[in-house]
Scaffold this active site. Structure first.
Site, mmCIF file in Angstrom:
data_model
loop_
_atom_site.group_PDB
_atom_site.id
_atom_site.type_symbol
_atom_site.label_atom_id
_atom_site.label_comp_id
_atom_site.label_asym_id
_atom_site.label_seq_id
_atom_site.Cartn_x
_atom_site.Cartn_y
_atom_site.Cartn_z
ATOM 1 N N CYS A 40 0.678 -1.097 0.189
ATOM 2 C CA CYS A 40 -0.161 0.262 -0.003
ATOM 3 C C CYS A 40 0.881 1.312 -0.198
ATOM 4 C CB CYS A 40 -0.942 -0.037 1.241
ATOM 5 S SG CYS A 40 -2.428 1.022 0.795
ATOM 6 N N HIS A 69 -3.770 -5.341 1.339
ATOM 7 C CA HIS A 69 -3.465 -5.741 2.491
ATOM 8 C C HIS A 69 -3.778 -7.218 2.744
ATOM 9 C CE1 HIS A 69 -2.403 -1.632 4.119
ATOM 10 N NE2 HIS A 69 -3.595 -1.342 3.283
#
Length: 500
Positions: A331, A440
């Protein structure tokens, strides 16, 4: 329907784990139960099936209750961006960033959302176990409170007060809290719970008798310190080393602890893995020997990129790569791997832009409209293809030639029917040393975890694989067993049993 609220004498007193334990204990008794946290401040979050964002601890509590997480379970989520400001998530969706004083004025509107969400849950569940935030005795935050007694008073529910004996001063914690709440708030505290006790309970009993006599409140239980209990953290990051990083054959993973690190629960499967040693490196600490440098998620990528550079990580990473090491960015960490990071509208902080690490040929721009979705995909390696699942929580859009060498291929449909079939995700360098992804939770599945670790240089082995979901289930049952054994469950059931 009835609601029981768990509040704490301090932050990190164990409210989240007590709520999770109660949810699992009630669920095992066949009670239709749901967690509820009116207001949470945390950088660890989860994506719900309907595409909303809630605190990670709330999602874990929902799992304990045997239900899917829902935005109604965490109406307000505050994600700090600086010492004075935070992104405000209301009913699962971002409504922008606010300074602390602005949010304080906004709480009247937030209160309406909190009560609306609670009422919807009330129609679907027999019992709600609500969790407070911080302490009800924070005098400066009493006005307009929606996180603790303000909520409990609004819906007229009983409260359990949890205190952490492990940090010391447990009697002062409890007596001080009871002295500072109002008379009506004190009256709704129906029981005290002491958490994280180690040692011989007989040594504590004289203090418990004194406490009950002084405060005229029953101690409903003393919960033991559960060594090795590892569950999704609300926000705090444990610095405990799970495995010996010097053991032969271990993959050494080093993680810089960014000032605004988010969703560090991505590290949990690695910290549990018997052949992975995770080292967390804080400010001004030397970097230990590493096979992999993992750049985690960030709530403010630009600011954390500047911190990395100021801490000397740029040169550390370059040297690491020259000696054949690997780098993985997740991310915000993925965004840092590119050539440039732009935030023209100041979505994550001060407007502007700065160079990234220049390890992947791509540029990231922060844009309005957070990407929130759960996804499935495929990871291809030299030994075959395995399925992978995860979730996205980000504002940035990355573009550039590096994305023509994707790390993953997504399958099927995302939330709200977005077509994702064959959609490429992430990037991997031509030499395989640098890779990044927006996903994630990519290590959560046992097959995906092993395949990704092989890409990062871990040799194959017949040792057991890490199944994070199965681990969570075992830990939740262990927690519920402790609650059943050490908490007066008859008294708890009397509090949640509808009256009349």
């Amino acid at each position: 329907m009835t609601t029981l609220m768990v509040q704490g004498t301090t932050s990190d007193a164990g409210k989240s784990t007590v709520v999770a334990g109660l949810c699992r204990a009630l669920h095992r008794r066949g009670i239709k139960v749901a967690p509820f946290k009116p207001q949470n401040m945390a950088l660890n979050s989860a994506v719900t099936p309907e595409g909303g964002e809630v605190g990670r601890s709330t999602a874990l509590q929902a799992q304990a209750a045997g239900v899917a997480p829902h935005v109604d379970m965490n109406p307000v989520l505050l994600k700090p961006e600086s010492d004075r400001g935070a992104q405000v998530i209301l009913a699962g969706k971002s409504i922008g960033s606010m300074q602390a004083l602005d949010y304080h004025a906004y709480k009247r509107r937030a209160r309406e959302t909190v009560l609306d969400c609670w009422q919807r849950l009330s129609r679907r569940y027999d019992v709600i176990i609500a969790e407070g935030a911080g302490s009800p005795a924070e005098i400066n935050l009493r006005e307009g409170d929606i996180a603790n007694m303000g909520f409990a008073e609004a819906i007229d529910c009983p409260v359990l007060l949890v205190a952490d004996i492990d940090r010391g001063g447990v009697f002062a914690q409890i007596c001080g809290t009871l002295a500072l709440v109002s008379a009506s708030e004190r009256s709704r505290i129906r029981g005290l719970v002491i958490n994280r006790f180690r040692g011989d309970i007989s040594l504590l009993e004289p203090g418990l008798e004194w406490l009950e006599e002084r405060e005229n409140k029953p101690v409903l239980g003393v919960l033991p310190y559960l060594s090795g209990l590892m569950l999704d953290a609300e926000d705090s990051l444990s610095l405990e080393q799970c495995h010996d990083g010097d053991a032969q054959g271990m993959l050494k993973v080093v993680v810089p602890v960014l000032p605004r690190i988010s969703n560090h629960t991505d590290l949990d499967p690695l910290r549990l893995h018997p052949r992975v040693a995770v080292s967390l490196v804080g400010p001004d600490q030397p970097m230990p020997e590493a096979d992999v440098i993992l750049l985690p998620g960030s709530k403010n990528t630009l600011a954390d990129m500047q911190w990395l550079r100021a801490q000397g990580w740029e040169s550390r990473i370059q040297r690491h790569l020259r000696y054949g090491g690997r780098v993985l960015g997740i991310c915000g960490g993925f965004q840092m791997l590119g050539e440039w990071i732009n935030d023209p509208d100041g979505i994550e902080g001060t407007p502007g832009g700065n160079p990234g690490l220049g390890l992947l040929e791509m540029t990231t721009t922060m844009v309005p409209g957070k990407q929130l979705r759960r996804v499935n995909g495929r990871l291809s390696t030299s030994t075959g293809t395995c399925s992978i699942h995860g979730y996205e929580i980000h504002n940035g859009v990355s573009r550039g030639p590096a994305l023509e060498r994707p790390l993953l291929i997504l399958d099927g449909l995302g939330l709200e029917g977005q077509g994702l079939e064959g959609h490429s995700e992430g990037a991997i360098s031509a030499d395989g040393q640098v890779m990044g992804t927006y996903l994630h939770g990519l290590f959560d599945g046992p097959d995906a975890c092993e395949a990704l670790l092989a890409l990062l240089g871990l040799a194959p082995s017949e040792q057991r694989r890490v199944d994070l979901d199965a681990h969570r289930e075992r830990q939740l049952d262990r927690l519920a067993d402790a609650v059943e054994a050490h908490l007066d469950m008859d008294a708890v059931l009397a509090l949640v049993r509808p009256q009349g």
